[in-house]
Write an enzyme that holds these catalytic residues in place. Sequence first.
Site, mmCIF file in Angstrom:
data_model
loop_
_atom_site.group_PDB
_atom_site.id
_atom_site.type_symbol
_atom_site.label_atom_id
_atom_site.label_comp_id
_atom_site.label_asym_id
_atom_site.label_seq_id
_atom_site.Cartn_x
_atom_site.Cartn_y
_atom_site.Cartn_z
ATOM 1 N N ASP A 365 15.368 39.480 28.247
ATOM 2 C CA ASP A 365 14.074 39.929 28.743
ATOM 3 C C ASP A 365 13.851 39.394 30.159
ATOM 4 O O ASP A 365 13.637 38.222 30.327
ATOM 5 C CB ASP A 365 12.948 39.501 27.789
ATOM 6 N N GLU A 559 17.338 26.838 34.396
ATOM 7 C CA GLU A 559 17.535 27.854 33.355
ATOM 8 C C GLU A 559 18.630 28.848 33.748
ATOM 9 O O GLU A 559 19.391 29.316 32.903
ATOM 10 C CB GLU A 559 16.202 28.577 33.160
#
Length: 621
Positions: A365, A559
């Site tokens: 996503d 991340e």
Amino acid sequence: MKFSLNIDKTFRELLLQEDTDQDKKITKDDQGPKRFVLIDEKTKQEQVIAGTYYLSNLLQELAVLKESKMEMGEVDLARIQENPVDRISRKIKYDYWNELTRTIDKKGLAQILEDEKTNSDVPTLYVAATDKQGVSYFQDLEKELQNFKVAILPVNYSMEYVATLNNKPGILALALEQKIYSLQGVPFVVPGGRFNEMYGWDSYFIGIGLLIDNQLEKAMAIAENFKYQITHYGKILNANRSYYLTRTQPPLYSSLIVEIVKENVPNQEWLKSHLEAIILEYNTVWMELGNRLTETGLNRYKAEGVGMPFEVEPGHFDDVLAPYAKKYNMPIRAFEKEYLERKLVDADLDLYFVHDRSLRESGHDTTDRLINRCANLNSVDVNSFLYKYEKDIAYLIATYFGNTFQIGDVKCTSNEWEQKAAFRKEKINELCWNEAAGMYFDYDFVNQEQFPFEAATTFFPLWAGLCTENQAKKLVEVALPHFIKIGGITGSTKASSANVSKDEPQRQWDYPFGWAPHQMLLWEGLLKYNYLDKAQEMVYRWLWLITINAIEYNGTIPEKFDLEISSHKVFAEYGNVGTEFDYIAKEGFGWMNASYQYGLQILSAELKIKLGELIAPEDLF
């Protein structure tokens, strides 16, 4: 050698001189002299600390000492001058995993409930009615603790009921275990930053890192919480918050169990209970026709729920909502509110969000591969994962249960699961393999054609072991070069992203961004098909990027990366978690930590030396 220092004084002087942009870090962007003189308070001996990496290490060591509240302390020069590869790996193993570990119990609740996603005055914990032990434990805790509410999820709750929880969102309970003196929460490891809950597919990759770092019990605890979620919530959740009850995550439970039993089979009953849960999840979550199973015999991601996903920030969907606000002659915020509350319903917009919710279920996503089409696709990723499920179940039954496994009155054999895997392999190759491109593409079963978006998921069949030798050769020799940048592989090729409108937001799972799970699955696939030199190269590229970033930016482990500029400075729709901290990075980021430890396990001794010397990939490959 250790230097005795006045902690606060040294800390202030170091920052004043070297942190010129005042971001509470010492990075390559600071314009200080990059040279600081330490003076031992006892011996008056001097030591020059020079260079961004060593100065930021000094800052980190001082930050740890400051937490002790002592006026004087000792800084170990060996820690400041530590080889960067050893330092990163050591901090992951001994610090980061612990910092990222949570429990949902009396001891751990505050850390879970009091985070930035808790937007109500009284944080709520939802407990499934089917978890009798949990209901009793948490209701007793509610009486004991202030500013904490327990709500019980009814048995067989509907998706309409789940939608009502959006007005009072909360965390979902996870498993408890009996210890000597009390019930305690079964631990789990969060990704980090704002992701302060247990995420589905993140947890698999985190589990791999834990196993490498000899933390078997924590990896087993992740598996226990997977089993708990299937038992009480009907699926492994996107994450354990109330608004995620409508969707699952990429299926990797069986892969975690196989990795655990490689290390140690706790006991037959433990393995039996997890294999039962895996088979239950496979049958009820993935193999019900019309839901996540399609007429082609292959699967799709297909989340439940209606309308906009709850977790996104206001304004996130403005580009989608604007034409509908105009259609209904309403200001966009007013339209958004009416639509969210289901006071206004639009079938076309609802369909868009079926795809959007399903895209979020995929873990990707977002990506232009899946936007406004996800639920129409037999995607390569989910079918690779499910092929691995079928092979894993067959392997576990054959190896540990004498080729036959019984759940209640139903028996199944390892051969039956091998047949399921063989069927899936055949269908994937029939519908998703493209010989001319040398890639796997998602199959659009609505329009009965491949969707030729070049994504890193094309390498997932390599990881799952479903490719022929010829297909593997084409993936490595034809497809892979289109994804490789200096620091690893991108989420999609530049060519695929070039076809997207310039008005679209830059999607974080597409070019030019690089993610740890894509790298890890590629590495394992390369090893599985004996592309050992290429595996070494790809591991080195990624670990070099993590290492150089940590050296230049005060230990930052983010991340994701922008691979076009080899940087954690990402300008995409959701920013970059793991980059916001003061003085010292205390947790890294879950699957990035795991990728570092896994990569070091693969990398040759010679390349580890070169990595510590920061030899650039372009000078080696």
